[in-house]
Design a protein around this motif. Structure first.
Motif, short mmCIF file in Angstrom:
data_model
loop_
_atom_site.label_atom_id
_atom_site.label_comp_id
_atom_site.label_asym_id
_atom_site.label_seq_id
_atom_site.Cartn_x
_atom_site.Cartn_y
_atom_site.Cartn_z
N LEU A 38 7.91 0.49 1.29
CA LEU A 38 8.55 0.09 2.54
C LEU A 38 7.69 0.48 3.72
N ALA A 39 7.49 -0.45 4.62
CA ALA A 39 6.66 -0.22 5.80
C ALA A 39 7.18 0.97 6.60
N GLY A 40 6.27 1.86 6.98
CA GLY A 40 6.62 3.00 7.80
C GLY A 40 7.16 4.21 7.06
N SER A 41 7.27 4.13 5.74
CA SER A 41 7.84 5.26 5.00
C SER A 41 6.78 6.31 4.67
N ALA A 42 7.25 7.53 4.46
CA ALA A 42 6.35 8.62 4.07
C ALA A 42 5.74 8.35 2.70
N HIS A 43 6.49 7.70 1.83
CA HIS A 43 5.98 7.37 0.49
C HIS A 43 4.81 6.41 0.60
N LEU A 44 4.91 5.47 1.51
CA LEU A 44 3.83 4.50 1.70
C LEU A 44 2.55 5.22 2.13
N GLU A 45 2.66 6.18 3.00
CA GLU A 45 1.47 6.93 3.45
C GLU A 45 0.79 7.62 2.27
N LEU A 46 1.57 8.19 1.36
CA LEU A 46 1.00 8.80 0.16
C LEU A 46 0.24 7.77 -0.66
N LEU A 47 0.85 6.60 -0.85
CA LEU A 47 0.22 5.55 -1.64
C LEU A 47 -1.08 5.07 -1.01
N LEU A 48 -1.07 4.86 0.29
CA LEU A 48 -2.24 4.32 0.97
C LEU A 48 -3.40 5.30 0.99
N ASN A 49 -3.12 6.59 0.86
CA ASN A 49 -4.19 7.59 0.84
C ASN A 49 -4.75 7.84 -0.56
N ALA A 50 -4.18 7.22 -1.56
CA ALA A 50 -4.65 7.39 -2.94
C ALA A 50 -5.82 6.44 -3.20
N PRO A 51 -6.73 6.83 -4.09
CA PRO A 51 -7.93 6.01 -4.37
C PRO A 51 -7.68 4.92 -5.41
N ILE A 52 -6.56 4.23 -5.30
CA ILE A 52 -6.16 3.26 -6.32
C ILE A 52 -5.78 1.94 -5.65
N SER A 53 -5.71 0.89 -6.46
CA SER A 53 -5.23 -0.41 -5.99
C SER A 53 -3.72 -0.47 -6.18
N LEU A 54 -3.05 -1.04 -5.19
CA LEU A 54 -1.58 -1.05 -5.18
C LEU A 54 -1.05 -2.47 -5.30
N TYR A 55 -0.05 -2.63 -6.16
CA TYR A 55 0.59 -3.93 -6.40
C TYR A 55 2.10 -3.73 -6.44
N ALA A 56 2.83 -4.79 -6.14
CA ALA A 56 4.28 -4.77 -6.25
C ALA A 56 4.75 -6.10 -6.83
N LEU A 57 5.79 -6.06 -7.61
CA LEU A 57 6.31 -7.26 -8.26
C LEU A 57 7.21 -8.04 -7.30
N GLN A 58 6.84 -9.26 -7.05
CA GLN A 58 7.53 -10.15 -6.09
C GLN A 58 9.02 -10.27 -6.40
N ASN A 59 9.36 -10.50 -7.65
CA ASN A 59 10.77 -10.70 -8.01
C ASN A 59 11.63 -9.49 -7.66
N ASP A 60 11.08 -8.29 -7.81
CA ASP A 60 11.86 -7.10 -7.51
C ASP A 60 12.01 -6.90 -6.00
N LEU A 61 11.01 -7.29 -5.23
CA LEU A 61 11.14 -7.26 -3.77
C LEU A 61 12.24 -8.22 -3.31
N GLU A 62 12.21 -9.43 -3.85
CA GLU A 62 13.21 -10.43 -3.48
C GLU A 62 14.61 -10.00 -3.90
N ALA A 63 14.74 -9.45 -5.10
CA ALA A 63 16.05 -9.04 -5.61
C ALA A 63 16.69 -7.96 -4.74
#
Length: 95
Positions: A38-63
């Motif tokens: 979620l944009a602006g969340s503390a969890h997102l900041e952790l993810l963006l600082n990790a040295p990995i590629s990030l993906y999310a499943l479209q169907n779960d976002l829509e649901a």
């Protein structure tokens, strides 16, 4: 390695997952795991600082009605790309 996060980041140890991740690894957010992006969340900041590629499943976002609230820094994918990620990584870890 492919990491999959299917639980809400409030229900798991996201920092521990990210300590295990290394450059070249991928993380796929699915089911309630998409809440970590979620944009602006503390969890997102952790993810963006990790040295990995990030993906999310479209169907779960829509649901969950999160498409308009999700970070543009995470690549949204369908099931076909999910399969490609599993083929790319011999090792996988589900959270």
């Amino acid at each position: 390695m492919l990491f999959t996060l299917s639980r809400s980041p409030t229900q798991c140890d996201l920092p521990a997952l990210l300590r295990l991740a290394a450059p070249g690894d991928d993380l796929l957010l699915l089911q309630d795991g998409v809440l970590a992006g979620l944009a602006g969340s503390a969890h997102l900041e952790l993810l963006l600082n990790a040295p990995i590629s990030l993906y999310a499943l479209q169907n779960d976002l829509e649901a969950r009605g999160l498409v308009g609230h999700f970070s543009h820094s995470i690549t949204v994918v369908g099931y076909n790309h999910f399969v490609e990620l599993t083929e790319k990584h011999r090792s996988q870890m589900a959270w």
